[in-house]
Write a protein that holds these residues in place. Structure first.
Motif, PDB file in Angstrom:
ATOM      1  N   GLY A  54       0.829  -1.192   0.000  1.00  0.00           N
ATOM      2  CA  GLY A  54       0.000   0.000   0.000  1.00  0.00           C
ATOM      3  C   GLY A  54       0.864   1.244   0.000  1.00  0.00           C
ATOM      4  N   THR A  55       0.461   2.245  -0.763  1.00  0.00           N
ATOM      5  CA  THR A  55       1.214   3.501  -0.822  1.00  0.00           C
ATOM      6  C   THR A  55       0.262   4.683  -0.717  1.00  0.00           C
ATOM      7  N   SER A  56       0.723   5.726  -0.090  1.00  0.00           N
ATOM      8  CA  SER A  56       0.014   7.007  -0.075  1.00  0.00           C
ATOM      9  C   SER A  56       1.060   8.099  -0.153  1.00  0.00           C
ATOM     10  N   VAL A  57       0.643   9.303  -0.526  1.00  0.00           N
ATOM     11  CA  VAL A  57       1.592  10.398  -0.705  1.00  0.00           C
ATOM     12  C   VAL A  57       1.151  11.617   0.097  1.00  0.00           C
ATOM     13  N   ILE A  58       2.119  12.377   0.517  1.00  0.00           N
ATOM     14  CA  ILE A  58       1.885  13.685   1.139  1.00  0.00           C
ATOM     15  C   ILE A  58       2.761  14.680   0.392  1.00  0.00           C
ATOM     16  N   VAL A  59       2.132  15.545  -0.387  1.00  0.00           N
ATOM     17  CA  VAL A  59       2.869  16.584  -1.095  1.00  0.00           C
ATOM     18  C   VAL A  59       3.061  17.738  -0.121  1.00  0.00           C
ATOM     19  N   ALA A  60       4.298  17.963   0.294  1.00  0.00           N
ATOM     20  CA  ALA A  60       4.543  18.937   1.353  1.00  0.00           C
ATOM     21  C   ALA A  60       5.914  19.562   1.219  1.00  0.00           C
ATOM     22  N   ASP A  61       5.982  20.863   1.477  1.00  0.00           N
ATOM     23  CA  ASP A  61       7.250  21.573   1.592  1.00  0.00           C
ATOM     24  C   ASP A  61       7.603  21.613   3.072  1.00  0.00           C
ATOM     25  N   LEU A  62       8.639  20.906   3.464  1.00  0.00           N
ATOM     26  CA  LEU A  62       8.955  20.720   4.873  1.00  0.00           C
ATOM     27  C   LEU A  62       9.730  21.870   5.497  1.00  0.00           C
ATOM     28  N   VAL A  63       9.847  22.984   4.782  1.00  0.00           N
ATOM     29  CA  VAL A  63      10.352  24.198   5.423  1.00  0.00           C
ATOM     30  C   VAL A  63       9.194  25.129   5.769  1.00  0.00           C
ATOM     31  N   ASP A  65       5.369  25.497   7.972  1.00  0.00           N
ATOM     32  CA  ASP A  65       4.607  24.924   9.079  1.00  0.00           C
ATOM     33  C   ASP A  65       3.493  24.023   8.565  1.00  0.00           C
ATOM     34  N   ASP A  66       2.828  24.439   7.480  1.00  0.00           N
ATOM     35  CA  ASP A  66       1.729  23.633   6.943  1.00  0.00           C
ATOM     36  C   ASP A  66       2.241  22.292   6.430  1.00  0.00           C
ATOM     37  N   GLY A  67       3.390  22.299   5.752  1.00  0.00           N
ATOM     38  CA  GLY A  67       3.946  21.062   5.241  1.00  0.00           C
ATOM     39  C   GLY A  67       4.304  20.099   6.351  1.00  0.00           C
ATOM     40  N   VAL A  68       4.946  20.596   7.400  1.00  0.00           N
ATOM     41  CA  VAL A  68       5.312  19.749   8.537  1.00  0.00           C
ATOM     42  C   VAL A  68       4.062  19.236   9.241  1.00  0.00           C
ATOM     43  N   ALA A  69       3.057  20.100   9.391  1.00  0.00           N
ATOM     44  CA  ALA A  69       1.825  19.703  10.080  1.00  0.00           C
ATOM     45  C   ALA A  69       1.114  18.569   9.351  1.00  0.00           C
ATOM     46  N   ALA A  70       1.186  18.563   8.020  1.00  0.00           N
ATOM     47  CA  ALA A  70       0.541  17.496   7.250  1.00  0.00           C
ATOM     48  C   ALA A  70       1.177  16.142   7.548  1.00  0.00           C
ATOM     49  N   VAL A  71       2.488  16.130   7.693  1.00  0.00           N
ATOM     50  CA  VAL A  71       3.182  14.874   8.009  1.00  0.00           C
ATOM     51  C   VAL A  71       2.935  14.497   9.470  1.00  0.00           C
ATOM     52  N   GLN A  72       2.934  15.479  10.358  1.00  0.00           N
ATOM     53  CA  GLN A  72       2.662  15.203  11.764  1.00  0.00           C
ATOM     54  C   GLN A  72       1.288  14.573  11.959  1.00  0.00           C
ATOM     55  N   GLU A  73       0.318  15.044  11.207  1.00  0.00           N
ATOM     56  CA  GLU A  73      -1.031  14.488  11.319  1.00  0.00           C
ATOM     57  C   GLU A  73      -1.028  12.996  11.004  1.00  0.00           C
ATOM     58  N   ARG A  74      -0.273  12.612   9.969  1.00  0.00           N
ATOM     59  CA  ARG A  74      -0.213  11.190   9.617  1.00  0.00           C
ATOM     60  C   ARG A  74       0.555  10.405  10.677  1.00  0.00           C
ATOM     61  N   LEU A  75       1.629  10.974  11.209  1.00  0.00           N
ATOM     62  CA  LEU A  75       2.413  10.276  12.222  1.00  0.00           C
ATOM     63  C   LEU A  75       1.616  10.055  13.506  1.00  0.00           C
ATOM     64  N   ALA A  76       0.673  10.946  13.797  1.00  0.00           N
ATOM     65  CA  ALA A  76      -0.105  10.873  15.029  1.00  0.00           C
ATOM     66  C   ALA A  76      -1.377  10.043  14.893  1.00  0.00           C
ATOM     67  N   SER A 120      10.229  14.069  14.580  1.00  0.00           N
ATOM     68  CA  SER A 120      10.688  13.055  15.535  1.00  0.00           C
ATOM     69  C   SER A 120       9.863  13.110  16.816  1.00  0.00           C
ATOM     70  N   HIS A 121       9.524  14.294  17.264  1.00  0.00           N
ATOM     71  CA  HIS A 121       8.736  14.432  18.494  1.00  0.00           C
ATOM     72  C   HIS A 121       7.366  13.778  18.331  1.00  0.00           C
ATOM     73  N   THR A 122       6.704  14.057  17.223  1.00  0.00           N
ATOM     74  CA  THR A 122       5.377  13.475  16.990  1.00  0.00           C
ATOM     75  C   THR A 122       5.465  11.963  16.854  1.00  0.00           C
ATOM     76  N   ALA A 123       6.427  11.481  16.055  1.00  0.00           N
ATOM     77  CA  ALA A 123       6.561  10.037  15.852  1.00  0.00           C
ATOM     78  C   ALA A 123       6.963   9.332  17.135  1.00  0.00           C
ATOM     79  N   ALA A 124       7.944   9.880  17.845  1.00  0.00           N
ATOM     80  CA  ALA A 124       8.437   9.234  19.063  1.00  0.00           C
ATOM     81  C   ALA A 124       7.360   9.173  20.136  1.00  0.00           C
ATOM     82  N   SER A 125       6.553  10.219  20.248  1.00  0.00           N
ATOM     83  CA  SER A 125       5.476  10.220  21.239  1.00  0.00           C
ATOM     84  C   SER A 125       4.486   9.104  20.962  1.00  0.00           C
ATOM     85  N   ALA A 126       4.104   8.937  19.686  1.00  0.00           N
ATOM     86  CA  ALA A 126       3.159   7.878  19.321  1.00  0.00           C
ATOM     87  C   ALA A 126       3.785   6.499  19.508  1.00  0.00           C
TER      88      ALA A 126
END
Length: 326
Positions: A54-63, A65-76, A120-126
Motif C-alpha cells: 500500500g502507498t500514499s503520498v503527502i505533497v509537502a514543503d517541509l520548510v 509549518d503547513d507542510g510539517v503539520a501534514a506529516v505530523q497528522e499522519r504520524l499521530a 521526531s517528536h510526533t513520531a516518538a510520542s506515538a
C-alpha cells in the motif's frame, strides 16, 4: 495491507528513493513525502505495482509549518500507526555563509534541524505510547567537521539522535543517526555544489548505505557510519585539530564551507570495502580507544607540510632586508 508502515521524507530521489525500494521489498506500506507531486505519485504507483504494498503520498514543503503539520497528522494517526520514520529530506548550499542569502540559511536550518525535531517528536510520542517503533535520521560525516552551517546542522542531528535513542530505548523505540559520506545521488547537483579531488573510495552507493542503515536500526544501533573507509576516517577525525580538518575539507571540495561530505556525486569505487552494518569499531584498539588511521596520518602529514611551506615563505619575506637607500 501490511502490518507495518513507513513514512519517508524526501522520498523521490537519492537515499529516500532507496529507502522506499528496500522497505517496500520488505513488505512495508509506504507514506511518501516530497514537494514534487507528479514525481511523488509516479513513485507511489511504481512501488505499489512492483512490490504489491500500500502507498500514499503527502505533497509537502517541509520548510513550512503547513507542510510539517501534514506529516505530523499522519504520524499521530492512532488508527493507522507508523512503525518507521525516515527523516531524509535535505539540501545543501553552494556558497559560504556570508555569501549566502539569510533566507536560504534559515530554510536550511529549518529543514535539517527544526523539521527533524518536530517530526521526531510526533513520531516518538506515538511510538512510545505503543512501546515500539523506529526512527532513522539522515545526518552526514560533515557533522564531524567544523565546515559551516550545513555541518553544524548535521552535528545537531547526530547528537539529537544519540540523545533520543538513549531516552527511548527502554520504551521499545530505536533512533539511529545515519552518517554517510559522499553518496551517488542528485544531492550535490541540486544544491549547486562542486566536489573537487574526492578520491574514488569516498563515493558510496545509495542502496548499500540504506541496507546498512536499516540493518543497524533493526539491531538497535544509535549510530550507523556506512562503509569501513568512513568508519576509519571518522575515527581519525578525533585526532585532528579543527584547522586541519578545515584545510582537508577545502582541498576536497574546492573551498566552499557548505560543500561538506554528504549524499551526491558520481564515480563509485567498485573495489571499496564495506564495514559491518551499524558499527564504528574500525580503527580502534583492543580497549576501545580510537587510533589514528592511515588516511588520518596522511592528512596530518600533508597539512604539516603545507603549513611548514607557508611559514617558510612568510619567514623569507620577513627576513629579506630592505633595499638600500637611493
Amino acid at each position: 495491507m501490511s502490518n507495518h508502515t513507513a513514512v519517508i521524507t524526501g522520498s523521490t530521489a537519492g537515499l529516500g528513493a532507496a529507502f522506499a525500494r528496500q522497505l517496500a521489498a520488505q513488505g512495508y506500506d509506504l507514506v511518501l513525502v516530497a514537494r514534487d507531486g507528479d514525481r511523488l505519485r509516479m513513485q507511489a504507483e511504481s512501488m505499489s505495482s512492483q512490490y504489491g504494498v500500500g502507498t500514499s503520498v503527502i505533497v509537502a514543503d517541509l520548510v513550512t509549518d503547513d507542510g510539517v503539520a501534514a506529516v505530523q497528522e499522519r504520524l499521530a494517526d492512532r488508527t493507522h500507526p507508523v512503525h518507521l520514520l525516515v527523516n531524509n529530506a535535505g539540501h545543501g548550499l553552494a556558497a559560504d555563509f556570508i555569501d549566502s542569502e539569510l533566507e536560504d540559511e534559515r530554510r536550511l536550518l529549518r529543514l535539517h534541524v527544526q523539521t527533524t525535531l518536530e517530526l521526531s517528536h510526533t513520531a516518538a510520542s506515538a511510538m512510545a505510547r505503543r512501546r515500539g517503533g523506529r526512527i532513522i535520521n539522515v545526518a552526514s560525516v560533515a557533522g564531524y567537521t567544523p565546515t559551516g552551517t550545513y555541518s553544524a546542522a548535521k552535528a545537531w542531528v547526530i547528537n539529537f539522535s544519540k540523545g533520543l535513542h538513549n531516552q527511548l530505548r527502554s520504551r521499545g523505540v530505536t533512533v539511529t543517526a545515519l552518517v554517510p559520506g559522499l553518496v551517488r545521488t542528485e544531492f550535490h547537483q541540486r544544491s549547486g555544489i562542486r566536489i573537487k579531488s574526492a578520491k574514488r573510495w569516498m563515493w558510496l552507493e545509495a542502496d548499500d548505505v540504506v541496507r546498512e542503515a536499516l540493518t543497524a536500526n533493526a539491531q538497535g544501533a544509535a549510530i550507523c557510519v556506512p562503509a569501513r573507509s568512513y568508519q576509519m576516517l571518522t575515527a581519525g577525525l578525533r585526532f585532528m585539530p579543527d584547522s586541519m580538518v578545515q584545510w582537508a575539507m577545502e582541498k576536497r571540495t574546492g573551498g566552499s564551507e557548505q560543500a561538506g561530505l554528504e549524499q551526491g556525486g558520481s564515480e563509485a569505487d567498485p573495489t571499496m570495502q564495506h564495514g559491518a552494518p551499524g558499527t564504528a569499531e574500525y580503527g580502534t584498539s583492543a580497549d576501545g580507544t580510537a587510533e589514528p588511521t592511515t588516511e588520518a596520518i596522511n592528512t596530518v602529514d600533508a597539512y604539516k607540510a603545507a603549513k611548514a611551506k607557508s611559514t617558510a615563505k612568510a619567514g623569507r619575506g620577513r627576513d629579506t632586508p630592505p633595499p638600500p637607500p637611493a
